[in-house]
Design a protein around this motif. Sequence first.
Motif, PDB file in Angstrom:
ATOM      1  N   ALA A  41       3.161   5.701  -9.738  1.00  0.00           N
ATOM      2  CA  ALA A  41       2.965   4.915  -8.515  1.00  0.00           C
ATOM      3  C   ALA A  41       1.525   5.055  -8.007  1.00  0.00           C
ATOM      4  CB  ALA A  41       3.949   5.345  -7.440  1.00  0.00           C
ATOM      5  N   MET A  42       0.971   6.253  -8.084  1.00  0.00           N
ATOM      6  CA  MET A  42      -0.418   6.449  -7.650  1.00  0.00           C
ATOM      7  C   MET A  42      -1.386   5.729  -8.588  1.00  0.00           C
ATOM      8  SD  MET A  42      -0.518  10.154  -5.861  1.00  0.00           S
ATOM      9  CE  MET A  42      -2.120   9.773  -5.256  1.00  0.00           C
ATOM     10  N   TYR A  43      -1.040   5.654  -9.866  1.00  0.00           N
ATOM     11  CA  TYR A  43      -1.863   4.894 -10.806  1.00  0.00           C
ATOM     12  C   TYR A  43      -1.845   3.410 -10.439  1.00  0.00           C
ATOM     13  CZ  TYR A  43      -3.745   3.024 -15.131  1.00  0.00           C
ATOM     14  OH  TYR A  43      -4.517   2.352 -16.035  1.00  0.00           O
ATOM     15  N   LEU A  44      -0.666   2.880 -10.108  1.00  0.00           N
ATOM     16  CA  LEU A  44      -0.576   1.488  -9.657  1.00  0.00           C
ATOM     17  C   LEU A  44      -1.419   1.268  -8.403  1.00  0.00           C
ATOM     18  CD1 LEU A  44       3.178   0.478 -10.081  1.00  0.00           C
ATOM     19  CD2 LEU A  44       1.228  -0.230 -11.457  1.00  0.00           C
ATOM     20  N   GLN A  45      -1.374   2.220  -7.476  1.00  0.00           N
ATOM     21  CA  GLN A  45      -2.171   2.095  -6.260  1.00  0.00           C
ATOM     22  C   GLN A  45      -3.658   2.045  -6.607  1.00  0.00           C
ATOM     23  OE1 GLN A  45      -2.103   5.392  -3.501  1.00  0.00           O
ATOM     24  NE2 GLN A  45      -2.736   4.087  -1.814  1.00  0.00           N
ATOM     25  N   THR A  46      -4.095   2.883  -7.518  1.00  0.00           N
ATOM     26  CA  THR A  46      -5.497   2.885  -7.931  1.00  0.00           C
ATOM     27  C   THR A  46      -5.876   1.562  -8.578  1.00  0.00           C
ATOM     28  OG1 THR A  46      -5.440   5.274  -8.232  1.00  0.00           O
ATOM     29  CG2 THR A  46      -7.209   4.089  -9.355  1.00  0.00           C
ATOM     30  N   LEU A  47      -4.985   1.016  -9.422  1.00  0.00           N
ATOM     31  CA  LEU A  47      -5.245  -0.294 -10.026  1.00  0.00           C
ATOM     32  C   LEU A  47      -5.464  -1.364  -8.964  1.00  0.00           C
ATOM     33  CD1 LEU A  47      -2.750  -0.914 -12.993  1.00  0.00           C
ATOM     34  CD2 LEU A  47      -5.223  -0.952 -13.065  1.00  0.00           C
ATOM     35  N   LEU A  48      -4.598  -1.364  -7.951  1.00  0.00           N
ATOM     36  CA  LEU A  48      -4.694  -2.377  -6.903  1.00  0.00           C
ATOM     37  C   LEU A  48      -5.899  -2.139  -5.998  1.00  0.00           C
ATOM     38  CD1 LEU A  48      -0.935  -2.860  -6.020  1.00  0.00           C
ATOM     39  CD2 LEU A  48      -2.370  -4.164  -7.586  1.00  0.00           C
ATOM     40  N   LEU A  49      -6.232  -0.884  -5.741  1.00  0.00           N
ATOM     41  CA  LEU A  49      -7.432  -0.591  -4.963  1.00  0.00           C
ATOM     42  C   LEU A  49      -8.672  -1.086  -5.697  1.00  0.00           C
ATOM     43  CD1 LEU A  49      -6.610   2.998  -3.658  1.00  0.00           C
ATOM     44  CD2 LEU A  49      -6.892   0.944  -2.260  1.00  0.00           C
ATOM     45  N   TYR A  72      -1.368   0.541   0.387  1.00  0.00           N
ATOM     46  CA  TYR A  72      -0.752   1.776   0.877  1.00  0.00           C
ATOM     47  C   TYR A  72       0.205   2.376  -0.147  1.00  0.00           C
ATOM     48  CZ  TYR A  72      -2.198  -0.089   5.394  1.00  0.00           C
ATOM     49  OH  TYR A  72      -2.926  -0.607   6.431  1.00  0.00           O
ATOM     50  N   TYR A  73       0.305   3.693  -0.135  1.00  0.00           N
ATOM     51  CA  TYR A  73       1.339   4.398  -0.884  1.00  0.00           C
ATOM     52  C   TYR A  73       2.470   4.659   0.102  1.00  0.00           C
ATOM     53  CZ  TYR A  73       3.760   7.854  -3.693  1.00  0.00           C
ATOM     54  OH  TYR A  73       4.715   8.526  -4.415  1.00  0.00           O
ATOM     55  N   GLY A  74       3.627   4.115  -0.163  1.00  0.00           N
ATOM     56  CA  GLY A  74       4.766   4.277   0.738  1.00  0.00           C
ATOM     57  C   GLY A  74       4.812   3.198   1.796  1.00  0.00           C
ATOM     58  N   ASP A  75       5.987   3.015   2.356  1.00  0.00           N
ATOM     59  CA  ASP A  75       6.178   2.008   3.394  1.00  0.00           C
ATOM     60  C   ASP A  75       5.435   2.425   4.653  1.00  0.00           C
ATOM     61  OD1 ASP A  75       7.037  -0.318   4.505  1.00  0.00           O
ATOM     62  OD2 ASP A  75       9.084   0.343   4.873  1.00  0.00           O
ATOM     63  N   VAL A  78      -0.382  -4.470   1.017  1.00  0.00           N
ATOM     64  CA  VAL A  78       0.453  -4.176  -0.147  1.00  0.00           C
ATOM     65  C   VAL A  78       0.897  -2.722  -0.052  1.00  0.00           C
ATOM     66  CG1 VAL A  78       0.525  -4.048  -2.667  1.00  0.00           C
ATOM     67  CG2 VAL A  78      -0.877  -5.778  -1.564  1.00  0.00           C
ATOM     68  N   THR A  79       2.173  -2.462  -0.326  1.00  0.00           N
ATOM     69  CA  THR A  79       2.652  -1.086  -0.390  1.00  0.00           C
ATOM     70  C   THR A  79       3.256  -0.824  -1.761  1.00  0.00           C
ATOM     71  OG1 THR A  79       4.882  -1.557   0.450  1.00  0.00           O
ATOM     72  CG2 THR A  79       3.194  -1.033   2.076  1.00  0.00           C
ATOM     73  N   ILE A  80       3.090   0.394  -2.233  1.00  0.00           N
ATOM     74  CA  ILE A  80       3.697   0.847  -3.475  1.00  0.00           C
ATOM     75  C   ILE A  80       4.694   1.933  -3.100  1.00  0.00           C
ATOM     76  CG2 ILE A  80       3.328   1.970  -5.698  1.00  0.00           C
ATOM     77  CD1 ILE A  80       0.468   0.190  -4.154  1.00  0.00           C
ATOM     78  N   GLU A  81       5.962   1.684  -3.390  1.00  0.00           N
ATOM     79  CA  GLU A  81       7.019   2.628  -3.008  1.00  0.00           C
ATOM     80  C   GLU A  81       7.823   3.051  -4.228  1.00  0.00           C
ATOM     81  OE1 GLU A  81       9.251   1.418   0.596  1.00  0.00           O
ATOM     82  OE2 GLU A  81       8.059  -0.411   0.400  1.00  0.00           O
ATOM     83  N   VAL A  82       8.055   4.346  -4.350  1.00  0.00           N
ATOM     84  CA  VAL A  82       8.875   4.842  -5.454  1.00  0.00           C
ATOM     85  C   VAL A  82      10.340   4.814  -5.038  1.00  0.00           C
ATOM     86  CG1 VAL A  82       7.029   6.276  -6.360  1.00  0.00           C
ATOM     87  CG2 VAL A  82       8.648   7.257  -4.765  1.00  0.00           C
ATOM     88  N   ASP A  83      11.195   4.622  -6.023  1.00  0.00           N
ATOM     89  CA  ASP A  83      12.626   4.620  -5.739  1.00  0.00           C
ATOM     90  C   ASP A  83      13.307   5.708  -6.553  1.00  0.00           C
ATOM     91  OD1 ASP A  83      15.146   3.980  -4.808  1.00  0.00           O
ATOM     92  OD2 ASP A  83      15.387   2.228  -6.078  1.00  0.00           O
ATOM     93  N   ILE A 133      12.851   6.563 -20.468  1.00  0.00           N
ATOM     94  CA  ILE A 133      12.652   6.883 -19.054  1.00  0.00           C
ATOM     95  C   ILE A 133      12.307   5.588 -18.326  1.00  0.00           C
ATOM     96  CG2 ILE A 133      11.300   8.182 -17.382  1.00  0.00           C
ATOM     97  CD1 ILE A 133      10.796  10.246 -19.622  1.00  0.00           C
ATOM     98  N   ILE A 134      13.053   5.295 -17.286  1.00  0.00           N
ATOM     99  CA  ILE A 134      12.858   4.065 -16.523  1.00  0.00           C
ATOM    100  C   ILE A 134      12.407   4.430 -15.117  1.00  0.00           C
ATOM    101  CG2 ILE A 134      13.950   1.965 -15.648  1.00  0.00           C
ATOM    102  CD1 ILE A 134      16.043   2.360 -17.935  1.00  0.00           C
ATOM    103  N   PHE A 135      11.264   3.879 -14.701  1.00  0.00           N
ATOM    104  CA  PHE A 135      10.746   4.083 -13.348  1.00  0.00           C
ATOM    105  C   PHE A 135      11.096   2.860 -12.508  1.00  0.00           C
ATOM    106  CE2 PHE A 135       6.940   6.570 -15.210  1.00  0.00           C
ATOM    107  CZ  PHE A 135       7.651   7.745 -15.197  1.00  0.00           C
ATOM    108  N   TYR A 136      11.537   3.105 -11.296  1.00  0.00           N
ATOM    109  CA  TYR A 136      11.752   2.026 -10.334  1.00  0.00           C
ATOM    110  C   TYR A 136      10.709   2.172  -9.240  1.00  0.00           C
ATOM    111  CZ  TYR A 136      16.157   1.108 -12.672  1.00  0.00           C
ATOM    112  OH  TYR A 136      17.103   0.805 -13.614  1.00  0.00           O
ATOM    113  N   VAL A 137       9.753   1.268  -9.235  1.00  0.00           N
ATOM    114  CA  VAL A 137       8.669   1.278  -8.258  1.00  0.00           C
ATOM    115  C   VAL A 137       8.613  -0.117  -7.658  1.00  0.00           C
ATOM    116  CG1 VAL A 137       6.187   1.551  -7.906  1.00  0.00           C
ATOM    117  CG2 VAL A 137       7.365   2.989  -9.573  1.00  0.00           C
TER     118      VAL A 137
END
Length: 106
Positions: free
Chosen positions: A11-19, A33-36, A46-51, A66-70
């Motif tokens: 999720a932090m990698y996705l945030q860096t990509l978007l930044l 943002y990371y998190g709601d 834009v928010t990136i939230e892990v599930d 392994i499946i990530f839900y983000v």
Amino acid sequence: MGLTNSLVDFAMYLQTLLLDASVELEIPYEAVYYGDQTAFPYSPSVTIEVDEKKSEYKSAQRMTEIIFYVYVTFYSGLIAAEAINTLEADVLAEEVEVVINSDPTC
């Protein structure tokens, strides 16, 4: 990004990509943002939230999947008609999808 089993790292990698793509996406750097969030000083945001993360062993192939839900959520809060806000969020969602899919490690 290399292989990881960490949902937070992904999720932090996705945030860096978007930044890094914030200028291209025409969103303020501070609006990713990371998190709601409870308040958004910028529009669009834009928010990136892990599930959750699921691991499933596939015995026939001798591997673990392994499946990530983000969730990547888009907020548009201009003082305008709802249709304009919806359209802006939909367009931004498509642009972010292109950024994420352009990275072969995601």
